[in-house]
Design a protein around this motif. Sequence first.
Motif, short mmCIF file in Angstrom:
data_model
loop_
_atom_site.label_atom_id
_atom_site.label_comp_id
_atom_site.label_asym_id
_atom_site.label_seq_id
_atom_site.Cartn_x
_atom_site.Cartn_y
_atom_site.Cartn_z
N GLU A 10 0.91 -1.22 -0.13
CA GLU A 10 0.14 0.02 0.11
C GLU A 10 1.04 1.23 0.09
OE1 GLU A 10 -4.26 1.57 2.17
OE2 GLU A 10 -3.01 -0.11 3.20
N PHE A 11 1.85 1.18 0.75
CA PHE A 11 2.91 2.43 0.74
C PHE A 11 3.61 2.61 -0.73
CE2 PHE A 11 7.54 3.41 0.68
CZ PHE A 11 7.48 4.66 1.45
N ARG A 12 3.87 1.55 -1.37
CA ARG A 12 4.50 1.78 -2.68
C ARG A 12 3.54 2.13 -3.68
NH1 ARG A 12 6.75 -3.12 -1.23
NH2 ARG A 12 5.22 -4.25 -2.58
N THR A 13 2.29 1.92 -3.45
CA THR A 13 1.14 2.25 -4.37
C THR A 13 0.93 4.00 -4.28
OG1 THR A 13 0.30 0.23 -4.49
CG2 THR A 13 -1.27 2.15 -5.11
N GLU A 14 0.77 4.18 -2.80
CA GLU A 14 0.64 5.53 -2.41
C GLU A 14 1.55 6.18 -2.98
OE1 GLU A 14 -1.96 8.61 -0.90
OE2 GLU A 14 -2.61 6.42 -0.96
N ALA A 15 2.78 5.94 -2.73
CA ALA A 15 4.07 6.76 -2.98
C ALA A 15 4.32 7.03 -4.52
CB ALA A 15 5.40 6.05 -2.43
N ALA A 16 3.78 5.96 -5.32
CA ALA A 16 4.02 6.08 -6.65
C ALA A 16 2.97 7.12 -7.20
CB ALA A 16 3.71 4.87 -7.36
N VAL A 17 1.84 7.42 -6.55
CA VAL A 17 0.73 8.31 -6.95
C VAL A 17 1.38 9.85 -6.23
CG1 VAL A 17 -1.62 9.07 -6.45
CG2 VAL A 17 -1.33 6.58 -7.11
N ALA A 18 1.55 9.72 -5.01
CA ALA A 18 2.01 11.01 -4.50
C ALA A 18 3.07 11.67 -5.23
CB ALA A 18 2.22 10.91 -3.00
N PHE A 19 3.96 10.90 -5.53
CA PHE A 19 5.19 11.37 -6.03
C PHE A 19 5.21 11.53 -7.59
CE2 PHE A 19 6.33 10.82 -1.60
CZ PHE A 19 7.25 11.62 -1.38
N PHE A 21 4.30 13.26 -9.56
CA PHE A 21 4.78 14.79 -10.36
C PHE A 21 6.24 14.69 -10.84
CE2 PHE A 21 5.62 15.09 -5.86
CZ PHE A 21 6.70 16.02 -5.82
N LEU A 22 6.86 13.70 -10.12
CA LEU A 22 8.24 13.89 -10.49
C LEU A 22 8.74 13.35 -11.80
CD1 LEU A 22 9.86 12.35 -7.12
CD2 LEU A 22 10.35 14.44 -8.10
N HIS A 23 7.85 12.32 -12.22
CA HIS A 23 8.16 11.90 -13.53
C HIS A 23 7.23 12.83 -14.45
CE1 HIS A 23 4.50 9.20 -13.72
NE2 HIS A 23 4.93 8.65 -12.21
N GLU A 24 6.11 13.28 -14.02
CA GLU A 24 5.29 13.91 -15.10
C GLU A 24 5.52 15.24 -15.29
OE1 GLU A 24 1.38 13.41 -12.68
OE2 GLU A 24 1.21 11.40 -13.42
N GLU A 25 6.26 15.86 -14.21
CA GLU A 25 6.60 17.33 -14.67
C GLU A 25 8.02 17.71 -14.35
OE1 GLU A 25 4.31 19.13 -11.38
OE2 GLU A 25 2.57 18.31 -12.07
N ALA A 26 8.67 16.86 -13.52
CA ALA A 26 10.03 17.17 -13.26
C ALA A 26 11.36 16.50 -13.96
CB ALA A 26 10.49 17.08 -11.86
N GLY A 27 10.81 15.67 -15.03
CA GLY A 27 12.02 14.80 -15.75
C GLY A 27 12.52 13.53 -15.25
N PHE A 28 11.88 13.08 -13.98
CA PHE A 28 12.49 11.98 -13.48
C PHE A 28 11.78 10.53 -14.10
CE2 PHE A 28 13.34 15.24 -10.39
CZ PHE A 28 14.32 14.68 -9.56
N ALA A 29 12.57 9.46 -13.94
CA ALA A 29 11.90 8.15 -14.31
C ALA A 29 10.77 7.75 -13.42
CB ALA A 29 13.14 7.23 -14.56
N HIS A 30 10.15 6.87 -13.91
CA HIS A 30 8.92 6.30 -13.09
C HIS A 30 9.76 5.59 -11.95
CE1 HIS A 30 5.30 6.76 -15.69
NE2 HIS A 30 6.25 6.74 -16.86
N LEU A 44 10.80 3.29 -2.64
CA LEU A 44 10.59 3.65 -4.00
C LEU A 44 11.85 4.73 -4.30
CD1 LEU A 44 6.84 4.22 -4.70
CD2 LEU A 44 8.16 2.18 -5.49
N PHE A 45 12.42 4.57 -5.71
CA PHE A 45 13.44 5.27 -6.22
C PHE A 45 12.85 6.04 -7.39
CE2 PHE A 45 15.90 2.12 -4.20
CZ PHE A 45 17.03 2.83 -3.42
N PHE A 46 13.01 7.25 -7.33
CA PHE A 46 12.76 8.06 -8.75
C PHE A 46 14.18 8.68 -9.14
CE2 PHE A 46 8.93 8.02 -6.05
CZ PHE A 46 7.95 7.80 -7.00
N ARG A 47 14.71 8.11 -10.18
CA ARG A 47 15.86 8.69 -10.54
C ARG A 47 15.62 9.87 -11.76
NH1 ARG A 47 18.93 4.99 -8.54
NH2 ARG A 47 18.26 3.04 -8.25
#
Length: 146
Positions: A10-19, A21-30, A44-47
């Motif tokens: 549940e944490f991973r799912t929630e974090a993927a949704v909440a963060f 914006f990193l891949h949608e707006e800031a150029g980070f990978a999924h 979760l890592f966002f590169r």
Amino acid sequence: MSPALDLQAEFRTEAAVAFSFLHEEAGFAHPEATETLPFSGTALFFRGPGLDVEVQLYDGREPEVVTSLAVIGPDGVRGRWAGLDTLYVAAGCGPAQDVPGQAPNRRSTLKRVGQHATALRQLIAHLSVSDLGQLIIRLTVLPREQ
């Protein structure tokens, strides 16, 4: 599945949704997930370009959510890192209390994810990724390196 493993998923799912914006707006990978390990947590890592964001759940004796940012060198090697709470305060975005970590139950764990995502969004709006990298380096320089 045990309750701890359910919370990690549940944490991973929630974090993927909440963060997201990193891949949608800031150029980070999924996000990339770590293995789920009982009693130690998950992350979760966002590169991104020159910067990694790691959102972690430690679900041991004193559960907490921790978000950290790490500078990535031109060679792809992970270098210095700092906690989101430290960066948030140093950048003048607000007090450390805006980025709480303690997460003694499911509700507070998921709430912390949202609070960390909000704080990181404010931080990125305040500083560019490059400036964040420089701030991390400034905050983590050892006295003998100055």
